[in-house]
Design a protein around this motif. Structure first.
Motif, PDB file in Angstrom:
ATOM      1  N   LEU A  94       0.823  -1.220   0.000  1.00  0.00           N
ATOM      2  CA  LEU A  94       0.000   0.000   0.000  1.00  0.00           C
ATOM      3  C   LEU A  94       0.851   1.262   0.000  1.00  0.00           C
ATOM      4  O   LEU A  94       0.453   2.270  -0.579  1.00  0.00           O
ATOM      5  N   ASN A  95       2.013   1.208   0.646  1.00  0.00           N
ATOM      6  CA  ASN A  95       2.874   2.387   0.669  1.00  0.00           C
ATOM      7  C   ASN A  95       3.337   2.770  -0.734  1.00  0.00           C
ATOM      8  O   ASN A  95       3.571   3.939  -1.009  1.00  0.00           O
ATOM      9  N   ASP A  96       3.485   1.794  -1.613  1.00  0.00           N
ATOM     10  CA  ASP A  96       3.908   2.064  -2.981  1.00  0.00           C
ATOM     11  C   ASP A  96       2.737   2.429  -3.899  1.00  0.00           C
ATOM     12  O   ASP A  96       2.921   3.151  -4.874  1.00  0.00           O
ATOM     13  N   CYS A  97       1.559   1.912  -3.616  1.00  0.00           N
ATOM     14  CA  CYS A  97       0.433   2.025  -4.549  1.00  0.00           C
ATOM     15  C   CYS A  97      -0.556   3.147  -4.235  1.00  0.00           C
ATOM     16  O   CYS A  97      -1.243   3.622  -5.133  1.00  0.00           O
ATOM     17  N   LEU A  98      -0.649   3.550  -2.973  1.00  0.00           N
ATOM     18  CA  LEU A  98      -1.525   4.678  -2.646  1.00  0.00           C
ATOM     19  C   LEU A  98      -0.875   5.946  -3.181  1.00  0.00           C
ATOM     20  O   LEU A  98       0.309   6.171  -2.977  1.00  0.00           O
TER      21      LEU A  98
ATOM     22  N   ASP B 129      -5.678   4.053 -24.118  1.00  0.00           N
ATOM     23  CA  ASP B 129      -5.200   4.976 -23.083  1.00  0.00           C
ATOM     24  C   ASP B 129      -6.303   5.849 -22.490  1.00  0.00           C
ATOM     25  O   ASP B 129      -6.095   7.016 -22.174  1.00  0.00           O
ATOM     26  N   LEU B 130      -7.491   5.268 -22.335  1.00  0.00           N
ATOM     27  CA  LEU B 130      -8.598   5.925 -21.644  1.00  0.00           C
ATOM     28  C   LEU B 130      -8.812   5.211 -20.316  1.00  0.00           C
ATOM     29  O   LEU B 130      -8.662   3.992 -20.224  1.00  0.00           O
TER      30      LEU B 130
ATOM     31  N   LEU C 225       3.363   1.281 -11.680  1.00  0.00           N
ATOM     32  CA  LEU C 225       3.869   2.607 -12.030  1.00  0.00           C
ATOM     33  C   LEU C 225       3.545   3.010 -13.466  1.00  0.00           C
ATOM     34  O   LEU C 225       3.404   4.188 -13.767  1.00  0.00           O
ATOM     35  N   ASP C 226       3.417   2.023 -14.360  1.00  0.00           N
ATOM     36  CA  ASP C 226       3.146   2.340 -15.772  1.00  0.00           C
ATOM     37  C   ASP C 226       1.666   2.603 -16.047  1.00  0.00           C
ATOM     38  O   ASP C 226       1.266   2.803 -17.180  1.00  0.00           O
ATOM     39  N   ARG C 227       0.842   2.599 -15.017  1.00  0.00           N
ATOM     40  CA  ARG C 227      -0.604   2.868 -15.074  1.00  0.00           C
ATOM     41  C   ARG C 227      -1.394   1.771 -15.771  1.00  0.00           C
ATOM     42  O   ARG C 227      -2.566   1.930 -16.043  1.00  0.00           O
TER      43      ARG C 227
END
Length: 103
Positions: A28-32, A85-86, A60-62
């Motif tokens: 969670l620390n990385d993803c929030l 990319d929507l 990280l790349d969404r």
């Protein structure tokens, strides 16, 4: 509603649970993330758009799942990035933790 108010809603929910740093295989620390308001399209009808807060990014790349917050009804849900990319809303789960478990 502000980004800080959305963060407080999540923080309050997480306070009642211990050791959530690695729930559902994610840290969670990385993803929030700092909540940001973005436009999501409906998974049923792409002409329908929603303004939702993105509060969580799985990668990280969404390209992974997103957790969103809908301030109109106070619920969290899942989102994803389409091949075009929507951002797409793919369902409401209720609480932040219910949504995280639904990934």
């Amino acid at each position: 509603m502000t980004s800080e108010e959305v963060q407080q809603i999540i923080k309050k929910e997480l306070e009642s649970h211990s050791d959530l740093t690695s729930l559902q295989g994610v840290n969670l620390n990385d993803c929030l993330i700092k909540p940001k308001k973005e436009t999501y399209i409906s998974s049923i009808d792409e002409s329908i758009k929603f303004e939702l807060w993105t509060v969580f990014e799985e990668t990280l790349d969404r390209k992974g799942y997103k957790i969103t917050f809908d301030e109109s009804d106070g619920t969290f849900g899942l989102g994803m990035m389409t091949n075009n990319d929507l951002l797409m809303d793919i369902g409401t789960h209720g609480t932040f933790l219910d949504t995280l478990r639904g990934m």
